[in-house]
Design a protein around this motif. Structure first.
Motif, PDB file in Angstrom:
ATOM      1  N   UNK A 147     -45.314-112.680  12.631  1.00  0.00           N
ATOM      2  CA  UNK A 147     -43.993-112.276  12.169  1.00  0.00           C
ATOM      3  C   UNK A 147     -43.507-113.209  11.051  1.00  0.00           C
ATOM      4  N   UNK A 148     -42.969-112.628   9.987  1.00  0.00           N
ATOM      5  CA  UNK A 148     -42.357-113.359   8.865  1.00  0.00           C
ATOM      6  C   UNK A 148     -43.364-114.168   8.059  1.00  0.00           C
ATOM      7  N   UNK A 149     -44.659-113.987   8.331  1.00  0.00           N
ATOM      8  CA  UNK A 149     -45.676-114.733   7.593  1.00  0.00           C
ATOM      9  C   UNK A 149     -46.177-113.912   6.410  1.00  0.00           C
ATOM     10  N   UNK A 150     -46.389-114.569   5.283  1.00  0.00           N
ATOM     11  CA  UNK A 150     -46.920-113.882   4.102  1.00  0.00           C
ATOM     12  C   UNK A 150     -48.443-113.989   4.124  1.00  0.00           C
ATOM     13  N   UNK A 151     -49.101-112.888   4.467  1.00  0.00           N
ATOM     14  CA  UNK A 151     -50.561-112.869   4.577  1.00  0.00           C
ATOM     15  C   UNK A 151     -51.099-111.651   3.828  1.00  0.00           C
ATOM     16  N   UNK A 152     -51.530-111.841   2.581  1.00  0.00           N
ATOM     17  CA  UNK A 152     -52.034-110.712   1.779  1.00  0.00           C
ATOM     18  C   UNK A 152     -53.267-110.037   2.388  1.00  0.00           C
ATOM     19  N   UNK A 153     -53.944-110.725   3.320  1.00  0.00           N
ATOM     20  CA  UNK A 153     -55.156-110.166   3.932  1.00  0.00           C
ATOM     21  C   UNK A 153     -54.851-109.348   5.184  1.00  0.00           C
ATOM     22  N   UNK A 154     -53.599-109.238   5.540  1.00  0.00           N
ATOM     23  CA  UNK A 154     -53.196-108.481   6.717  1.00  0.00           C
ATOM     24  C   UNK A 154     -53.588-107.012   6.561  1.00  0.00           C
ATOM     25  N   UNK A 155     -54.150-106.416   7.616  1.00  0.00           N
ATOM     26  CA  UNK A 155     -54.496-104.998   7.558  1.00  0.00           C
ATOM     27  C   UNK A 155     -53.240-104.157   7.745  1.00  0.00           C
ATOM     28  N   UNK A 156     -53.264-102.910   7.239  1.00  0.00           N
ATOM     29  CA  UNK A 156     -52.070-102.072   7.332  1.00  0.00           C
ATOM     30  C   UNK A 156     -51.766-101.690   8.780  1.00  0.00           C
ATOM     31  N   UNK A 157     -52.794-101.549   9.612  1.00  0.00           N
ATOM     32  CA  UNK A 157     -52.545-101.224  11.014  1.00  0.00           C
ATOM     33  C   UNK A 157     -51.958-102.417  11.765  1.00  0.00           C
TER      34      UNK A 157
END
Length: 280
Positions: A147-157
């Protein structure tokens, strides 16, 4: 007459919910992003029941100022609010960020948190108000540590799951904080509904969604639990049958359901509330 505010009420589950409540004699406030579609929904609902009032509010749940302005407009025109249905959902087709927060998490949780917080006085004034947060079984894909973390590698699901997990934690904390204020709160899994959700997905996920679409529920079926929670007697809703019912509970198919996730704790719920307050 009771008054309900529904976000995302111009399409899908939101519109189906609004139609059902219009038939039951609720005055309605529709919070929508698209003016033309919102006005069309107003006309449809007034044809269903000409005895009710239907107001249209325009707001973007990824824009905190927009949400605050909408809440202030409601407070200028209404003295009480009986039901708040945080229905609008956002499914990302790519990872984007708003104020360093993943966009779907902002729309699905933060925007609704801001709206709810600014409407609490109207809800308290009702004497017996209900807040209904549309979550999903996809909460199982969520992880509160993201939560509230900026992670460009996060998957959309995963991003979508984070928002749905936050919806349940938000509901839990609302129930904990406002138990003595005449406000009850519930989270909902509407089922897998053919409402356009996932239409912006690509690749293998898009193919799976296309294959599943013929077996999905109608928006009307998906709206049934929200309508039930908005209208059933509180004494009925508080019957838990050993499940997580009552205020703070998770419901599907108009019944309380057990939820299992390591992050569904009172501490996580309180932490989410405190962090969300920074956006209010």
């Amino acid at each position: 007459m009771k008054t309900a505010l529904i976000t995302g009420a111009n399409v899908g589950i939101g519109l189906a919910t609004a139609k059902a409540l219009a038939r039951k004699g609720f005055n309605l406030i529709l919070l929508c992003r698209n003016k033309a579609k919102g006005e069309e929904a107003v006309n449809v609902l007034q044809r269903i029941n000409s005895a009710i009032t239907v107001d249209l509010l325009l707001a973007d749940l990824t824009d905190a100022d927009s949400v605050r302005r909408a809440a202030e407009q409601v407070k200028r025109t209404h003295q009480t609010l009986d039901v708040l249905i945080n229905n609008a959902g956002y499914s990302p087709d790519r990872i984007e960020f708003v104020d360093n927060v993943e966009k779907s998490f902002y729309a699905n949780h933060i925007g609704h948190f801001i709206l709810t917080y600014h409407l609490l006085d109207l809800l308290k004034a009702s004497g017996e108000a209900r807040i209904i947060n549309l979550s999903s079984a996809a909460y199982g894909l969520g992880n509160a540590s993201r939560f509230f973390q900026r992670d460009p590698k996060l998957s959309i699901l995963s991003a979508y799951g984070d928002g749905k997990l936050a919806n349940i934690l938000f509901t839990k904390e609302l129930a904990n904080r406002y138990a003595d204020s005449g406000i009850t709160a519930y989270s909902v899994h509407p089922g897998v509904v053919n409402s356009g959700f996932g239409s912006n997905f690509t690749g293998g996920i898009s193919l799976l969604m296309s294959l599943a679409r013929p077996f999905m529920r109608t928006p009307e079926r998906g709206a049934e639990t929200s309508v039930y929670l908005a209208t059933a007697p509180l004494a009925v809703l508080s019957k838990t049958d050993g499940k997580s019912g009552g205020s703070g509970g998770f419901f599907a198919d108009a019944k309380p359901k057990s939820v299992k996730h390591n992050d569904l704790t009172n501490k996580r719920a309180a932490d989410l509330w405190n962090k969300s307050m920074e956006f209010v």
